[in-house]
Design a protein around this motif. Sequence first.
Motif, PDB file in Angstrom:
ATOM      1  N   UNK A  27      -5.538 -10.324   1.582  1.00  0.00           N
ATOM      2  CA  UNK A  27      -4.960  -8.987   1.660  1.00  0.00           C
ATOM      3  C   UNK A  27      -5.964  -7.967   2.205  1.00  0.00           C
ATOM      4  N   UNK A  28      -7.223  -8.086   1.843  1.00  0.00           N
ATOM      5  CA  UNK A  28      -8.215  -7.136   2.341  1.00  0.00           C
ATOM      6  C   UNK A  28      -8.473  -7.340   3.837  1.00  0.00           C
ATOM      7  N   UNK A  29      -8.414  -8.572   4.297  1.00  0.00           N
ATOM      8  CA  UNK A  29      -8.550  -8.838   5.736  1.00  0.00           C
ATOM      9  C   UNK A  29      -7.376  -8.230   6.495  1.00  0.00           C
ATOM     10  N   UNK A  30      -6.166  -8.374   5.946  1.00  0.00           N
ATOM     11  CA  UNK A  30      -4.982  -7.775   6.572  1.00  0.00           C
ATOM     12  C   UNK A  30      -5.074  -6.247   6.565  1.00  0.00           C
ATOM     13  N   UNK A  31      -5.625  -5.712   5.497  1.00  0.00           N
ATOM     14  CA  UNK A  31      -5.786  -4.248   5.391  1.00  0.00           C
ATOM     15  C   UNK A  31      -6.735  -3.719   6.457  1.00  0.00           C
ATOM     16  N   UNK A  32      -7.823  -4.438   6.701  1.00  0.00           N
ATOM     17  CA  UNK A  32      -8.770  -4.011   7.727  1.00  0.00           C
ATOM     18  C   UNK A  32      -8.110  -3.990   9.105  1.00  0.00           C
ATOM     19  N   UNK A  33      -7.266  -4.997   9.365  1.00  0.00           N
ATOM     20  CA  UNK A  33      -6.546  -5.034  10.645  1.00  0.00           C
ATOM     21  C   UNK A  33      -5.626  -3.837  10.779  1.00  0.00           C
ATOM     22  N   UNK A  34      -4.856  -3.579   9.729  1.00  0.00           N
ATOM     23  CA  UNK A  34      -3.919  -2.450   9.741  1.00  0.00           C
ATOM     24  C   UNK A  34      -4.667  -1.122   9.879  1.00  0.00           C
ATOM     25  N   UNK A  35      -5.811  -0.995   9.220  1.00  0.00           N
ATOM     26  CA  UNK A  35      -6.599   0.236   9.292  1.00  0.00           C
ATOM     27  C   UNK A  35      -7.059   0.499  10.726  1.00  0.00           C
ATOM     28  N   UNK A  36      -7.503  -0.541  11.422  1.00  0.00           N
ATOM     29  CA  UNK A  36      -7.937  -0.377  12.816  1.00  0.00           C
ATOM     30  C   UNK A  36      -6.778   0.052  13.701  1.00  0.00           C
ATOM     31  N   UNK A  37      -5.611  -0.534  13.470  1.00  0.00           N
ATOM     32  CA  UNK A  37      -4.425  -0.170  14.248  1.00  0.00           C
ATOM     33  C   UNK A  37      -4.007   1.272  13.990  1.00  0.00           C
ATOM     34  N   UNK A  38      -4.179   1.725  12.743  1.00  0.00           N
ATOM     35  CA  UNK A  38      -3.693   3.041  12.332  1.00  0.00           C
ATOM     36  C   UNK A  38      -4.722   4.154  12.482  1.00  0.00           C
TER      37      UNK A  38
ATOM     38  N   UNK B 177      -6.839  -4.641  -8.534  1.00  0.00           N
ATOM     39  CA  UNK B 177      -6.601  -5.570  -9.624  1.00  0.00           C
ATOM     40  C   UNK B 177      -5.455  -6.484  -9.217  1.00  0.00           C
ATOM     41  N   UNK B 178      -5.119  -7.419 -10.049  1.00  0.00           N
ATOM     42  CA  UNK B 178      -4.104  -8.413  -9.676  1.00  0.00           C
ATOM     43  C   UNK B 178      -2.697  -7.813  -9.616  1.00  0.00           C
ATOM     44  N   UNK B 179      -2.530  -6.602 -10.148  1.00  0.00           N
ATOM     45  CA  UNK B 179      -1.215  -5.967 -10.122  1.00  0.00           C
ATOM     46  C   UNK B 179      -0.976  -5.121  -8.866  1.00  0.00           C
ATOM     47  N   UNK B 180      -2.047  -4.815  -8.122  1.00  0.00           N
ATOM     48  CA  UNK B 180      -1.846  -3.975  -6.929  1.00  0.00           C
ATOM     49  C   UNK B 180      -2.452  -4.538  -5.647  1.00  0.00           C
ATOM     50  N   UNK B 181      -3.135  -5.681  -5.718  1.00  0.00           N
ATOM     51  CA  UNK B 181      -3.824  -6.205  -4.545  1.00  0.00           C
ATOM     52  C   UNK B 181      -2.860  -6.453  -3.382  1.00  0.00           C
ATOM     53  N   UNK B 182      -1.590  -6.761  -3.702  1.00  0.00           N
ATOM     54  CA  UNK B 182      -0.606  -7.027  -2.658  1.00  0.00           C
ATOM     55  C   UNK B 182      -0.157  -5.757  -1.934  1.00  0.00           C
ATOM     56  N   UNK B 183      -0.601  -4.578  -2.406  1.00  0.00           N
ATOM     57  CA  UNK B 183      -0.175  -3.308  -1.804  1.00  0.00           C
ATOM     58  C   UNK B 183      -1.263  -2.661  -0.952  1.00  0.00           C
ATOM     59  N   UNK B 184      -2.330  -3.373  -0.675  1.00  0.00           N
ATOM     60  CA  UNK B 184      -3.421  -2.761   0.096  1.00  0.00           C
ATOM     61  C   UNK B 184      -2.987  -2.395   1.517  1.00  0.00           C
TER      62      UNK B 184
ATOM     63  N   UNK C  56      -8.217 -13.968  -8.640  1.00  0.00           N
ATOM     64  CA  UNK C  56      -7.249 -14.210  -7.554  1.00  0.00           C
ATOM     65  C   UNK C  56      -7.993 -14.048  -6.228  1.00  0.00           C
ATOM     66  N   UNK C  57      -9.062 -14.799  -6.096  1.00  0.00           N
ATOM     67  CA  UNK C  57     -10.002 -14.589  -4.991  1.00  0.00           C
ATOM     68  C   UNK C  57      -9.397 -14.860  -3.620  1.00  0.00           C
ATOM     69  N   UNK C  58      -8.623 -15.932  -3.493  1.00  0.00           N
ATOM     70  CA  UNK C  58      -8.089 -16.279  -2.181  1.00  0.00           C
ATOM     71  C   UNK C  58      -7.134 -15.199  -1.670  1.00  0.00           C
ATOM     72  N   UNK C  59      -6.192 -14.765  -2.526  1.00  0.00           N
ATOM     73  CA  UNK C  59      -5.257 -13.720  -2.114  1.00  0.00           C
ATOM     74  C   UNK C  59      -5.962 -12.395  -1.861  1.00  0.00           C
ATOM     75  N   UNK C  60      -6.986 -12.106  -2.653  1.00  0.00           N
ATOM     76  CA  UNK C  60      -7.751 -10.874  -2.450  1.00  0.00           C
ATOM     77  C   UNK C  60      -8.376 -10.847  -1.071  1.00  0.00           C
ATOM     78  N   UNK C  61      -9.042 -11.922  -0.680  1.00  0.00           N
ATOM     79  CA  UNK C  61      -9.663 -11.981   0.646  1.00  0.00           C
ATOM     80  C   UNK C  61      -8.618 -11.852   1.741  1.00  0.00           C
TER      81      UNK C  61
END
Length: 208
Positions: A154-165, A101-108, A147-152
């Motif tokens: 943050x989720x793209x950044x999350x996928x990168x971090x997931x691959x690294x981790x 949601x818009x309150x936690x998307x920045x924490x993915x 908040x579609x632009x920020x969602x896309x």
Amino acid sequence: GEPLLHHEFITIFRYLRDTYPHLKIRVISNGTLLDEELCSEFAGNLTRIRISLNAATKETWKKLMRGNSFTKVCDGIALLSESKQRIGSITPEIILLMVLNRQNIHETVQLIELASQLGVQSVQFAHFSKAIMPKSEMSLADSIYYDRRNTDMWLAESEKKAKESGIKILSRPLPFSSKHQFYFHGNRIERPYKFCYFPWQTCYVTRE
């Protein structure tokens, strides 16, 4: 409801484990009741546990989950990981769920980092809507649809971090730029019909 609140949960769990060893036993929990006894029971015997964390920080957890148990939940997850390591088991698979949601998307991205620290194998991201969480105090305006632009991003950044981790992302909303994305319309999700196998292959045990 929270299945671990059932006063005979461990008895039911042991019965299923011993009587039907072929079953895949999975638990969905908020994680607040994970203790030494449960973690010892689950290590090597439970197939999967999905913990609805919904935040990667105390502050956001308190806003969304209405309580002060974030540290307690994280300690329980770490305890379960340690219990698995102690007996050399890869089960249960531990999954952290974040309903976006818009309150936690920045924490993915932080959730991926937290999962790695706690010995978690997988993360799952899901849409928020009033249809899915009818008792939530959040309104439809909190949906990531607004908040579609920020969602896309943050989720793209999350996928990168997931691959690294080395963390597996089991599922996540498709990018809003994708033609295959399903949008929320009020309290409904517009999507093609799919057959649901859960009623025929799944038995749920709740606190009732």
